[in-house]
Design a protein around this motif. Structure first.
Motif, PDB file in Angstrom:
ATOM      1  N   VAL A 266       4.800  -3.910   6.643  1.00  0.00           N
ATOM      2  CA  VAL A 266       3.758  -3.285   7.468  1.00  0.00           C
ATOM      3  C   VAL A 266       3.035  -4.315   8.337  1.00  0.00           C
ATOM      4  O   VAL A 266       1.938  -4.063   8.827  1.00  0.00           O
ATOM      5  CB  VAL A 266       2.749  -2.529   6.574  1.00  0.00           C
ATOM      6  CG1 VAL A 266       3.413  -1.335   5.918  1.00  0.00           C
ATOM      7  CG2 VAL A 266       2.155  -3.444   5.517  1.00  0.00           C
ATOM      8  N   GLY A 267       3.642  -5.494   8.484  1.00  0.00           N
ATOM      9  CA  GLY A 267       3.081  -6.491   9.374  1.00  0.00           C
ATOM     10  C   GLY A 267       1.929  -7.285   8.824  1.00  0.00           C
ATOM     11  O   GLY A 267       1.131  -7.858   9.580  1.00  0.00           O
ATOM     12  N   LEU A 268       1.808  -7.374   7.502  1.00  0.00           N
ATOM     13  CA  LEU A 268       0.751  -8.150   6.877  1.00  0.00           C
ATOM     14  C   LEU A 268       1.310  -9.456   6.346  1.00  0.00           C
ATOM     15  O   LEU A 268       2.487  -9.539   5.981  1.00  0.00           O
ATOM     16  CB  LEU A 268       0.101  -7.362   5.725  1.00  0.00           C
ATOM     17  CG  LEU A 268      -0.658  -6.094   6.114  1.00  0.00           C
ATOM     18  CD1 LEU A 268      -1.147  -5.370   4.856  1.00  0.00           C
ATOM     19  CD2 LEU A 268      -1.837  -6.417   7.023  1.00  0.00           C
ATOM     20  N   PRO A 269       0.486 -10.499   6.267  1.00  0.00           N
ATOM     21  CA  PRO A 269       0.963 -11.778   5.711  1.00  0.00           C
ATOM     22  C   PRO A 269       1.218 -11.669   4.218  1.00  0.00           C
ATOM     23  O   PRO A 269       0.536 -10.930   3.510  1.00  0.00           O
ATOM     24  CB  PRO A 269      -0.189 -12.752   6.006  1.00  0.00           C
ATOM     25  CG  PRO A 269      -1.397 -11.877   6.110  1.00  0.00           C
ATOM     26  CD  PRO A 269      -0.926 -10.588   6.713  1.00  0.00           C
ATOM     27  N   ASP A 270       2.219 -12.388   3.732  1.00  0.00           N
ATOM     28  CA  ASP A 270       2.569 -12.404   2.317  1.00  0.00           C
ATOM     29  C   ASP A 270       2.168 -13.752   1.733  1.00  0.00           C
ATOM     30  O   ASP A 270       2.594 -14.807   2.210  1.00  0.00           O
ATOM     31  CB  ASP A 270       4.071 -12.182   2.140  1.00  0.00           C
ATOM     32  CG  ASP A 270       4.476 -12.080   0.682  1.00  0.00           C
ATOM     33  OD1 ASP A 270       3.593 -12.126  -0.183  1.00  0.00           O
ATOM     34  OD2 ASP A 270       5.684 -11.945   0.422  1.00  0.00           O
TER      35      ASP A 270
ATOM     36  N   GLY B 199       4.006  -4.952  -4.388  1.00  0.00           N
ATOM     37  CA  GLY B 199       3.688  -4.119  -3.248  1.00  0.00           C
ATOM     38  C   GLY B 199       2.346  -4.450  -2.626  1.00  0.00           C
ATOM     39  O   GLY B 199       1.817  -5.552  -2.749  1.00  0.00           O
ATOM     40  N   LEU B 200       1.789  -3.442  -1.941  1.00  0.00           N
ATOM     41  CA  LEU B 200       0.515  -3.619  -1.255  1.00  0.00           C
ATOM     42  C   LEU B 200      -0.656  -3.485  -2.211  1.00  0.00           C
ATOM     43  O   LEU B 200      -0.596  -2.731  -3.185  1.00  0.00           O
ATOM     44  CB  LEU B 200       0.364  -2.577  -0.142  1.00  0.00           C
ATOM     45  CG  LEU B 200       1.355  -2.615   1.018  1.00  0.00           C
ATOM     46  CD1 LEU B 200       1.026  -1.504   2.010  1.00  0.00           C
ATOM     47  CD2 LEU B 200       1.340  -3.964   1.710  1.00  0.00           C
ATOM     48  N   ARG B 201      -1.727  -4.213  -1.925  1.00  0.00           N
ATOM     49  CA  ARG B 201      -2.981  -4.020  -2.651  1.00  0.00           C
ATOM     50  C   ARG B 201      -3.669  -2.773  -2.108  1.00  0.00           C
ATOM     51  O   ARG B 201      -3.422  -2.320  -0.985  1.00  0.00           O
ATOM     52  CB  ARG B 201      -3.898  -5.231  -2.455  1.00  0.00           C
ATOM     53  CG  ARG B 201      -3.353  -6.546  -2.984  1.00  0.00           C
ATOM     54  CD  ARG B 201      -4.425  -7.616  -2.860  1.00  0.00           C
ATOM     55  NE  ARG B 201      -3.976  -8.890  -3.398  1.00  0.00           N
ATOM     56  CZ  ARG B 201      -3.472  -9.866  -2.671  1.00  0.00           C
ATOM     57  NH1 ARG B 201      -3.346  -9.717  -1.354  1.00  0.00           N
ATOM     58  NH2 ARG B 201      -3.089 -11.004  -3.228  1.00  0.00           N
TER      59      ARG B 201
ATOM     60  N   LEU C  68       6.137  -0.948  -1.196  1.00  0.00           N
ATOM     61  CA  LEU C  68       5.982  -1.567   0.109  1.00  0.00           C
ATOM     62  C   LEU C  68       5.644  -3.038  -0.022  1.00  0.00           C
ATOM     63  O   LEU C  68       4.786  -3.419  -0.821  1.00  0.00           O
ATOM     64  CB  LEU C  68       4.871  -0.871   0.903  1.00  0.00           C
ATOM     65  CG  LEU C  68       5.197   0.449   1.593  1.00  0.00           C
ATOM     66  CD1 LEU C  68       3.960   0.980   2.300  1.00  0.00           C
ATOM     67  CD2 LEU C  68       6.338   0.289   2.582  1.00  0.00           C
ATOM     68  N   LYS C  69       6.281  -3.865   0.761  1.00  0.00           N
ATOM     69  CA  LYS C  69       5.961  -5.277   0.821  1.00  0.00           C
ATOM     70  C   LYS C  69       5.052  -5.524   2.024  1.00  0.00           C
ATOM     71  O   LYS C  69       5.118  -4.799   3.021  1.00  0.00           O
ATOM     72  CB  LYS C  69       7.240  -6.109   0.951  1.00  0.00           C
ATOM     73  CG  LYS C  69       8.185  -5.969  -0.230  1.00  0.00           C
ATOM     74  CD  LYS C  69       9.453  -6.788   0.003  1.00  0.00           C
ATOM     75  CE  LYS C  69      10.413  -6.638  -1.159  1.00  0.00           C
ATOM     76  NZ  LYS C  69      11.679  -7.398  -0.921  1.00  0.00           N
ATOM     77  N   PRO C  70       4.191  -6.538   1.955  1.00  0.00           N
ATOM     78  CA  PRO C  70       3.286  -6.810   3.086  1.00  0.00           C
ATOM     79  C   PRO C  70       4.024  -6.951   4.406  1.00  0.00           C
ATOM     80  O   PRO C  70       3.579  -6.441   5.442  1.00  0.00           O
ATOM     81  CB  PRO C  70       2.606  -8.119   2.668  1.00  0.00           C
ATOM     82  CG  PRO C  70       2.642  -8.102   1.182  1.00  0.00           C
ATOM     83  CD  PRO C  70       3.935  -7.438   0.824  1.00  0.00           C
ATOM     84  N   GLU C  71       5.182  -7.635   4.380  1.00  0.00           N
ATOM     85  CA  GLU C  71       5.924  -7.828   5.625  1.00  0.00           C
ATOM     86  C   GLU C  71       6.466  -6.523   6.193  1.00  0.00           C
ATOM     87  O   GLU C  71       6.772  -6.435   7.389  1.00  0.00           O
ATOM     88  CB  GLU C  71       7.059  -8.830   5.432  1.00  0.00           C
ATOM     89  CG  GLU C  71       8.057  -8.461   4.341  1.00  0.00           C
ATOM     90  CD  GLU C  71       7.736  -9.106   3.002  1.00  0.00           C
ATOM     91  OE1 GLU C  71       8.695  -9.397   2.261  1.00  0.00           O
ATOM     92  OE2 GLU C  71       6.533  -9.298   2.730  1.00  0.00           O
TER      93      GLU C  71
END
Length: 303
Positions: free
Chosen positions: A39-43, A52-54, A34-37
């Motif tokens: 799920v609506g998170l800033p990259d 991916g996500l932290r 998963l990339k931050p974008e």
């Protein structure tokens, strides 16, 4: 000790799969894709050190503490609730099959080990049903074993009755027999489907010694199996389209459907059929008319 022997010691063998390690790797690989974008998170671009996500980001999305999620990703799923698993599944964008796999790993049902070690048997009435179906049909078990099949399945896929019982297994056929690389187009998709289904079964039966031994054998003998197994992808048998390159009738485009039996055996009836009036339908008609002779000729025509 040679390289293959060393590898065998590190892979599943005749015992059981490490459920905690499976849970840990499954969550880690799902988070990494998963990339931050997504799920609506800033990259933060180059400042991001992990793919991916932290863990902190995933915990925030799931509404659990970082410490709690960290323990879960380290394989400690003890006492985790269905609600928490549902939240994590939503945060990770899991498919239904992946969600079920996560639940099996985190909250395994208690099973008797002796029951999982028994040889699978097909009920007589089910065998009669398979024989009566006019399109290619077979029964598959939880180890990817081919337990029963009809004449049309033999004409399309090869006469499995000529193989030793232990070799009548989709994973062994696809990864260890060259003729099946020629049969499926593309072969890579069939290989992926087999491994994904096998891992789904392993999540349900981590203590099954036959299943663990099969995974260990293929991991040692096939680099491609090892690579696909390491992805931790899971998939249930369902439906779709398969392209085949038959040695006698050439290209076949067949629709397949999977029907789980309702008797608790975890066996699946799989059927293949062609679109009415298509060249593949005519090819199946020819194979049916040739009967057993087509099966024997097909075996001799294969490389």
């Amino acid at each position: 000790m040679d390289e293959r022997a060393e590898m065998a010691e590190e892979l599943p063998g005749s015992g059981s799969l490490d459920r905690r390690a499976e849970l840990s790797e499954f969550l880690r690989t799902r988070r990494a894709r998963l990339k931050p974008e997504d799920v609506g998170l800033p990259d933060f671009g180059r400042h991001r050190r992990v793919p991916g996500l932290r863990r902190e980001e995933l915990a925030q999305l799931a509404g659990v503490s970082v410490a709690y999620y960290t323990r879960l990703e380290q394989g400690n799923g003890r006492n985790v609730s269905s609600e928490v698993l549902d939240a994590i599944a939503r945060a990770l964008r899991l498919t239904d099959a992946e969600h079920a796999h996560l639940t099996h790993l985190a909250r395994p049902k208690q099973r008797k080990k002796k029951a999982t070690a028994r040889t699978e048997q097909v009920r007589g009435t089910v065998r009669q049903l398979v024989d009566s179906i006019e399109v290619p049909a077979y029964i598959s078990g939880r180890h990817a074993d081919i337990l029963a099949w009809n004449r049309m399945a033999a004409a399309v896929f090869g006469d499995w009755s000529e193989l030793p019982v232990q070799e009548r297994n989709w994973a062994r056929l696809v990864f260890l027999r060259p003729e099946y690389r020629e049969l499926f187009v593309p072969w890579e998709q069939k290989a992926y489907d087999v491994v994904s289904s096998l891992r789904m079964s392993a999540g349900c039966h981590p203590d099954d010694p036959r299943l663990s031994a099969l995974i260990g054998e293929l991991s040692v003998k096939s680099e491609e199996f090892r690579r696909l197994w390491a992805t931790h992808d899971v998939k249930e048998k369902s439906h779709g389209v398969k392209q085949l390159r038959h040695p006698l009738v050439g290209e076949l485009t067949l629709n397949f459907e999977s029907f789980p039996l309702s008797d608790g055996s975890e066996q699946v009836l799989v059927t293949y059929h062609a679109d009415p009036g298509s060249p593949s339908a005519e090819a199946l008609r020819l194979l049916a008319s040739w009967g057993a002779d087509a099966t024997r000729a097909g075996e001799s025509a294969r490389p």
